[in-house]
Scaffold this motif. Sequence first.
Motif, short mmCIF file in Angstrom:
data_model
loop_
_atom_site.label_atom_id
_atom_site.label_comp_id
_atom_site.label_asym_id
_atom_site.label_seq_id
_atom_site.Cartn_x
_atom_site.Cartn_y
_atom_site.Cartn_z
N ASN A 1 0.83 -1.21 0.00
CA ASN A 1 0.00 0.00 0.00
C ASN A 1 0.86 1.26 0.00
OD1 ASN A 1 -2.40 -1.38 -0.22
ND2 ASN A 1 -2.65 -1.55 2.00
N GLY A 2 2.02 1.22 0.64
CA GLY A 2 2.95 2.35 0.58
C GLY A 2 3.42 2.59 -0.85
N LYS A 3 3.73 1.52 -1.55
CA LYS A 3 4.15 1.63 -2.95
C LYS A 3 3.02 2.19 -3.80
CE LYS A 3 5.89 -1.30 -6.70
NZ LYS A 3 6.32 -2.68 -7.03
N LEU A 4 1.79 1.73 -3.58
CA LEU A 4 0.64 2.22 -4.33
C LEU A 4 0.40 3.71 -4.07
CD1 LEU A 4 -1.69 -0.86 -3.81
CD2 LEU A 4 -0.71 -0.12 -6.00
N ARG A 5 0.53 4.15 -2.81
CA ARG A 5 0.35 5.59 -2.52
C ARG A 5 1.42 6.40 -3.23
NH1 ARG A 5 -3.05 2.90 -0.70
NH2 ARG A 5 -3.70 3.41 -2.80
N ASP A 6 2.67 5.90 -3.29
CA ASP A 6 3.73 6.60 -4.00
C ASP A 6 3.42 6.71 -5.49
OD1 ASP A 6 6.41 7.81 -4.17
OD2 ASP A 6 6.92 5.96 -5.27
N LEU A 7 2.95 5.62 -6.09
CA LEU A 7 2.59 5.66 -7.50
C LEU A 7 1.45 6.64 -7.76
CD1 LEU A 7 2.80 1.84 -8.36
CD2 LEU A 7 4.30 3.67 -9.20
N GLU A 8 0.49 6.69 -6.85
CA GLU A 8 -0.61 7.64 -7.00
C GLU A 8 -0.13 9.08 -6.90
OE1 GLU A 8 -4.06 6.98 -4.56
OE2 GLU A 8 -3.87 4.82 -4.85
N ARG A 9 0.80 9.36 -5.97
CA ARG A 9 1.36 10.70 -5.87
C ARG A 9 2.04 11.10 -7.18
NH1 ARG A 9 2.16 9.19 -0.70
NH2 ARG A 9 4.20 8.27 -1.05
N ARG A 10 2.77 10.17 -7.76
CA ARG A 10 3.43 10.44 -9.04
C ARG A 10 2.39 10.71 -10.13
NH1 ARG A 10 7.32 5.52 -9.62
NH2 ARG A 10 7.59 6.38 -11.70
N LEU A 11 1.30 9.98 -10.10
CA LEU A 11 0.22 10.19 -11.07
C LEU A 11 -0.38 11.58 -10.91
CD1 LEU A 11 -1.84 9.10 -13.18
CD2 LEU A 11 -3.15 8.20 -11.27
N ARG A 12 -0.68 11.97 -9.68
CA ARG A 12 -1.28 13.29 -9.42
C ARG A 12 -0.32 14.42 -9.75
NH1 ARG A 12 -3.29 10.77 -4.73
NH2 ARG A 12 -1.68 11.75 -3.50
N ASP A 13 0.98 14.21 -9.53
CA ASP A 13 1.98 15.25 -9.79
C ASP A 13 2.20 15.49 -11.27
OD1 ASP A 13 2.28 15.57 -7.09
OD2 ASP A 13 4.18 14.46 -6.96
N GLN A 14 1.84 14.55 -12.07
CA GLN A 14 2.02 14.69 -13.51
C GLN A 14 0.73 15.24 -14.10
OE1 GLN A 14 2.98 11.05 -15.53
NE2 GLN A 14 4.86 11.96 -16.29
N SER A 15 0.73 16.53 -14.42
CA SER A 15 -0.50 17.18 -14.87
C SER A 15 -1.00 16.61 -16.18
CB SER A 15 -0.30 18.68 -14.99
OG SER A 15 0.75 18.94 -15.90
N ASP A 16 -0.19 16.58 -17.20
CA ASP A 16 -0.55 16.00 -18.49
C ASP A 16 0.59 15.11 -18.94
OD1 ASP A 16 -3.08 16.93 -19.19
OD2 ASP A 16 -2.27 18.90 -19.71
N PRO A 17 0.38 13.79 -18.91
CA PRO A 17 1.45 12.92 -19.37
C PRO A 17 1.80 13.23 -20.82
CG PRO A 17 -0.35 11.64 -18.45
CD PRO A 17 -0.79 13.07 -18.52
#
Length: 179
Positions: A150-166
């Motif tokens: 779950n820690g890894k998943l939260r990190d991946l989600e943060r990266r997703l949110r930080d990337q405005s437009d891939p």
Amino acid sequence: MPGFPRPFASEDASDETFDDYDEFVPRHLPEPGPFLEGTDVLTGDDHVDFHRLTREIFEERGVYDATFGYNLARLNLDSRHPGAGFRYAVAPGERNVLLAEFTPTTKFCPQSDSLTVGALRAWNGLSDRHDYDRVSVAVAPMHQQSTEINGKLRDLERRLRDQSDPPDSNADEGPSPPF
């Protein structure tokens, strides 16, 4: 998946072993866990509709359970594994975020990490297919490595949110995955 070894798959698993994708059978689904606490858990047609879409998304993105040799969405329908699979809920205060909690068949399921990461990437990589801006995923706490996963998943989600437009390197293939 022809030719793929399936150590726990049963060759005699008939269609009667599986619920239909148009059925909501609570006794074959996991109980919502702490990740879904205080939420509006999807039931009935709402669950069925999102799960049918999940099957399509997982098929397109190759989210397969190697142990059983089938699309991971089918686990929810497998009557041999009641209490395993996904439950979904709308995030409190964020109607545009769906929460998905995965309960594996065993507390030591070695695929829980790759299956939940694959699900997260599939749902969020094809977010134009559903009504949510983001799907947040967690593995149930019964899994022995749930805290780490779950820690890894939260990190991946943060990266997703930080990337405005891939970046869209190839318009024919769609946007690059954010992670």
